[in-house]
Write a protein that holds these residues in place. Structure first.
Motif, short mmCIF file in Angstrom:
data_model
loop_
_atom_site.label_atom_id
_atom_site.label_comp_id
_atom_site.label_asym_id
_atom_site.label_seq_id
_atom_site.Cartn_x
_atom_site.Cartn_y
_atom_site.Cartn_z
N ALA A 9 -12.58 -8.90 -7.59
CA ALA A 9 -12.25 -9.90 -6.58
C ALA A 9 -10.81 -10.36 -6.72
CB ALA A 9 -13.21 -11.09 -6.71
N ASP A 10 -10.36 -10.49 -7.99
CA ASP A 10 -8.97 -10.90 -8.21
C ASP A 10 -8.01 -9.87 -7.64
OD1 ASP A 10 -9.69 -13.21 -9.41
OD2 ASP A 10 -9.49 -12.45 -11.48
N ARG A 11 -8.31 -8.59 -7.86
CA ARG A 11 -7.41 -7.54 -7.36
C ARG A 11 -7.40 -7.52 -5.84
NH1 ARG A 11 -4.74 -3.07 -9.07
NH2 ARG A 11 -4.68 -1.29 -7.70
N ARG A 12 -8.58 -7.72 -5.22
CA ARG A 12 -8.62 -7.77 -3.76
C ARG A 12 -7.80 -8.94 -3.25
NH1 ARG A 12 -14.10 -6.27 -4.55
NH2 ARG A 12 -14.77 -8.44 -4.37
N ASN A 13 -7.93 -10.09 -3.92
CA ASN A 13 -7.15 -11.25 -3.51
C ASN A 13 -5.65 -11.00 -3.67
OD1 ASN A 13 -9.42 -12.71 -2.83
ND2 ASN A 13 -9.61 -13.65 -4.87
N GLN A 14 -5.32 -10.29 -4.78
CA GLN A 14 -3.92 -9.97 -5.00
C GLN A 14 -3.39 -9.05 -3.92
OE1 GLN A 14 -4.32 -8.42 -8.91
NE2 GLN A 14 -3.97 -10.36 -9.93
N ARG A 15 -4.21 -8.10 -3.49
CA ARG A 15 -3.79 -7.20 -2.42
C ARG A 15 -3.56 -7.98 -1.13
NH1 ARG A 15 -3.68 -1.88 -2.98
NH2 ARG A 15 -4.70 -0.91 -4.74
N ARG A 16 -4.47 -8.93 -0.84
CA ARG A 16 -4.28 -9.73 0.37
C ARG A 16 -2.99 -10.55 0.28
NH1 ARG A 16 -9.96 -11.09 -0.53
NH2 ARG A 16 -11.26 -9.70 0.72
N HIS A 37 0.37 -4.24 -6.25
CA HIS A 37 1.45 -4.15 -5.29
C HIS A 37 0.91 -3.56 -4.00
CE1 HIS A 37 3.47 -4.05 -9.26
NE2 HIS A 37 4.35 -4.81 -8.65
N PRO A 38 1.55 -3.84 -2.87
CA PRO A 38 1.10 -3.24 -1.62
C PRO A 38 1.32 -1.74 -1.63
CG PRO A 38 3.22 -4.34 -1.33
CD PRO A 38 2.73 -4.70 -2.70
N PRO A 39 0.57 -0.99 -0.84
CA PRO A 39 0.82 0.46 -0.73
C PRO A 39 2.24 0.71 -0.21
CG PRO A 39 -1.25 -0.16 0.33
CD PRO A 39 -0.54 -1.44 0.02
N VAL A 40 2.80 1.84 -0.59
CA VAL A 40 4.20 2.13 -0.24
C VAL A 40 4.31 3.56 0.29
CG1 VAL A 40 6.56 2.40 -1.13
CG2 VAL A 40 5.11 0.54 -1.97
N VAL A 41 5.07 3.71 1.37
CA VAL A 41 5.56 5.01 1.83
C VAL A 41 7.06 5.03 1.63
CG1 VAL A 41 6.04 6.44 3.86
CG2 VAL A 41 3.74 5.56 3.49
N LEU A 63 0.47 5.33 -2.81
CA LEU A 63 1.88 5.72 -2.79
C LEU A 63 2.04 7.08 -2.15
CD1 LEU A 63 3.04 4.66 -6.38
CD2 LEU A 63 4.03 3.83 -4.26
N LEU A 64 3.01 7.19 -1.25
CA LEU A 64 3.39 8.48 -0.66
C LEU A 64 4.91 8.55 -0.76
CD1 LEU A 64 2.11 9.93 2.74
CD2 LEU A 64 4.47 10.20 1.98
N CYS A 65 5.41 9.49 -1.56
CA CYS A 65 6.86 9.53 -1.77
C CYS A 65 7.37 10.95 -2.00
CB CYS A 65 7.26 8.62 -2.92
SG CYS A 65 6.33 8.81 -4.45
N SER A 66 6.70 11.94 -1.44
CA SER A 66 7.19 13.32 -1.51
C SER A 66 7.96 13.66 -0.23
CB SER A 66 6.02 14.28 -1.70
OG SER A 66 5.30 13.99 -2.87
N MET A 106 -2.25 6.26 5.39
CA MET A 106 -1.99 5.10 4.57
C MET A 106 -2.62 3.83 5.15
SD MET A 106 -0.34 6.44 2.09
CE MET A 106 0.25 4.99 1.19
N PRO A 107 -2.92 2.83 4.29
CA PRO A 107 -3.53 1.58 4.75
C PRO A 107 -2.61 0.81 5.69
CG PRO A 107 -3.75 1.82 2.37
CD PRO A 107 -2.81 2.89 2.82
#
Length: 436
Positions: A43-50, A89-93, A152-155, A168-169
């Motif tokens: 739950a903490d991780r989900r809250n952190q993502r939000r 951290h938020p997802p990253v492209v 993460l997508l970075c290729s 990606m989300p």
């Protein structure tokens, strides 16, 4: 007596069977609980993502692969970071553009993703997403078991925003890096002479002239450039090509396309202001100075660079006029974001980043700009037919934890990519199809 004895034995066996079944059920339940705990965010991780998502929205206005490297020699993480005390951290492209310094940014994201056990969106084959064709969601390898999304997508890819968003989300942060078009094209030409048909033709034409191939190409680029050849995408306005724009000529859609890119990308970093760009990146993703420390990766030896006279620079600017437009546009956007961050604050944070990075470099690097022949396989960058790419030698007498951290900072792209892929899937990357 026999009947009584038999009855007691049967009863005892029944009790033992029941106890065994109960034990198995309990063990199975415990296993499922542990597995659920490992695979699903708390739950903490989900809250952190939000919270990270909310924070993100506030800032929105065919190479031949080396032998796969399954793991760096030192697998310890740096002592400061653990997976339990780092916020999500938020997802990253990261759109990795060619010859702009993007390998150094990719390395920062590779280290961050490995440390946090992030799920990478990797190409299903080799190191690039079906380049030079546009990105397709189908070119991404499968979501690993136990992962609910790609982080993460970075290729390398040629951008197609709609297709990337299928993978990606919704709360993904989009970033990329641009560089002075004159410097970018010179580097692209020298590095990719034998993979871009227009460049190769110019190289052959220059063989008996005594002139640099770049100069021969720029004297009459249309002579060598066939726009219908996919691998010629890098031969004119290469940054525009990577960004998914029409790189051949100006058309009426360009202003709208630029506006869409400005809206989509949370940050377009500028290579000529690399450290300032990293501060803005750190603010966007919640990274500290140690996270952002870097080495200049995939750099050429000085002997592999072409001297640019004023005449050559003028021709480069003329041939890459759309890249100049793209670059100038996003330089202005960059400084607008810098002003929002606060110029004095940016100056102070940049100075602290440079101090921290220099301290880490002194700790990690024994020698810089080391020729490839003097480097071990793990730290030897990929070499092309026309340039020498130099690397780093790690210092000795470091602790295992520091060695692990330092090696990762200087690990070339292909080796790190192979390591992370094997770590995620437990297998080597698939080779590119023979027809490509």
């Amino acid at each position: 007596m026999r009947w009584l004895w038999r009855h007691r034995v049967m009863g005892l066996l029944a009790v033992l069977v029941i106890l065994l079944l109960l034990t198995l059920l309990a063990t199975h339940s415990l296993h499922n609980i542990n597995r659920t705990h490992e695979q699903r965010p708390t739950a903490d991780r989900r809250n952190q993502r939000r919270a990270a998502e909310k924070h993100t929205h506030t800032h929105t206005n065919t190479q031949h692969p080396p032998k796969p490297t399954h793991a760096p020699q030192h697998t310890q993480h740096p002592p400061k970071h653990t997976q339990t005390d780092r916020r999500a951290h938020p997802p990253v492209v990261f759109l990795k553009t060619h010859r702009t310094g993007s390998s150094s940014v990719q390395n920062i994201l590779f280290r961050l993703g490995e440390r946090e056990s992030a799920t990478f969106a990797f190409p299903s084959r080799t190191y690039q997403f079906n380049y030079p064709h546009r990105f397709r969601a189908s070119s991404v390898d499968e979501l690993p078991e136990g992962s609910s999304q790609f982080d993460l997508l970075c290729s390398h890819m040629r951008l197609d925003l709609r297709q990337v968003r299928k993978v990606m989300p919704q709360n993904t942060v989009f970033i990329t890096l641009l560089r002075d078009p004159i410097k970018t094209f010179e580097s692209v030409f020298r590095y990719h002479t034998y993979t871009v048909p227009a460049f190769l033709s110019a190289q052959r034409a220059a063989s008996n002239t005594g002139k640099p191939a770049l100069s021969v190409f720029l004297d009459s680029p249309e002579t060598f450039w066939n726009p219908t050849e996919p691998w010629n995408g890098l031969a004119k306005n290469p940054m525009s090509f990577d960004m998914g724009l029409n790189n051949q000529k100006w058309n009426s859609s360009w202003p709208e396309d630029l506006a869409q890119l400005e809206e989509a990308f949370h940050l377009v970093m500028i290579a000529e202001h690399f450290d300032e760009s990293l501060i803005l990146l750190g603010s966007l993703l919640g990274l500290d100075h140690e996270d952002l420390a870097y080495l200049q990766l995939n750099a050429r030896a000085s002997s592999s660079k072409t001297e640019l006279t004023e005449n050559i620079q003028a021709k480069l600017r003329s041939w890459n006029v759309l890249d100049t437009l793209l670059y100038d546009f996003f330089v202005q956007v960059f400084w607008e974001k810098a002003a929002q961050f606060g110029m004095e604050r940016l100056k102070a944070e940049t100075a602290r980043l440079r101090e921290s990075t220099e301290s880490i470099r002194r700790k990690c690097v024994s020698r810089a700009a080391v020729p490839p022949g003097e480097l071990e396989d793990l730290l030897r960058p990929w070499q092309t037919e026309t340039v020498t790419v130099v690397g780093y030698e790690v210092k000795g007498n470091l602790s295992l934890q520091d060695q692990g951290f330092c090696v990762r900072m200087m690990l070339p792209e292909l080796q790190y990519h192979s390591h992370l892929y094997f770590r995620q899937y437990g297998r080597d990357m698939r080779a590119a199809p023979a027809e490509l």
